[in-house]
Enzyme design. Structure first.
Site, PDB file in Angstrom:
ATOM      1  N   HIS A 294     -20.320 -45.129   2.591  1.00  0.00           N
ATOM      2  CA  HIS A 294     -20.893 -45.442   1.274  1.00  0.00           C
ATOM      3  C   HIS A 294     -22.230 -46.151   1.437  1.00  0.00           C
ATOM      4  CE1 HIS A 294     -16.490 -45.757  -0.256  1.00  0.00           C
ATOM      5  NE2 HIS A 294     -16.991 -44.624  -0.727  1.00  0.00           N
TER       6      HIS A 294
ATOM      7  N   ARG B 105     -19.407 -35.081   2.503  1.00  0.00           N
ATOM      8  CA  ARG B 105     -18.933 -35.056   3.880  1.00  0.00           C
ATOM      9  C   ARG B 105     -18.629 -33.651   4.354  1.00  0.00           C
ATOM     10  NH1 ARG B 105     -14.151 -38.973   2.526  1.00  0.00           N
ATOM     11  NH2 ARG B 105     -14.243 -37.469   0.848  1.00  0.00           N
TER      12      ARG B 105
ATOM     13  N   SER C   5     -12.120 -44.061   1.941  1.00  0.00           N
ATOM     14  CA  SER C   5     -11.431 -45.315   1.657  1.00  0.00           C
ATOM     15  C   SER C   5      -9.929 -45.167   1.883  1.00  0.00           C
ATOM     16  CB  SER C   5     -11.709 -45.760   0.218  1.00  0.00           C
ATOM     17  OG  SER C   5     -13.083 -46.042   0.050  1.00  0.00           O
TER      18      SER C   5
END
Length: 166
Positions: free
Chosen positions: A17, A91, A128
């Site tokens: 991030h 990603r 996350s």
């Protein structure tokens, strides 16, 4: 002023991030890190904790504002805040497949554009969810998250970091 938003739940914020947010800060005059809540998700950290971690971590970057997105559509939030672009890190192609319909809908609703930034190769695996899973199972996540996150993951003891990482 050219203003963008980097939205996300940031539970927790991680180095992938941070890399995207820092790059966005180089492209826009102001970048709002919009911390959101998806009520379908189960969170480890409260909204306030997620905002605090982001503020602590991003304090040294110029032009960054951290705030809650609140309820409602992201496109409407962007219109109300004068945001011209949503910045999303990608990603993989599956991220693109997921994000493209939302980007198109946001543009059709309020005219806000979406800017896709490909993640650096050494962050392609980070999420996350994966960080929380690895930590819960006893793994060392110190090279993947900022100190503000490590402090909250280890509230009762010293933070274990890998050598050479700050």
């Amino acid at each position: 002023m050219r203003r963008a938003v980097c939205p996300g739940s940031f539970d927790p914020i991680h180095n992938g991030h941070l890399e995207v947010i820092a790059r966005a800060a180089g492209l826009f005059d102001e970048v709002i890190v919009g911390v959101s809540t998806n009520y379908a998700k189960k969170y480890r950290f409260t909204l306030e904790e997620r905002i605090d971690m982001a503020q602590e971590t991003l304090a040294s970057l110029r032009g960054i504002v951290v705030e809650p997105v609140g309820e409602g559509l992201l496109a409407e939030y962007c219109r109300q805040r004068g945001v011209s672009a949503i910045v999303k890190g990608l990603r993989s192609s599956s991220d693109f497949d997921y994000e493209l319909p939302m980007a198109t809908m946001n543009r059709q609703l309020t005219g806000v554009e979406t800017v896709f930034l490909p993640a650096e190769s050494h962050y392609l695996h980070l999420s996350s969810t994966l960080i929380k899973e690895v930590f819960t199972l006893g793994g060392n996540v110190s090279e993947f998250v900022p100190r503000s996150v490590l402090k909250r993951l280890h509230p009762d003891g010293p933070v274990q970091e890998r050598p050479g990482r700050g």
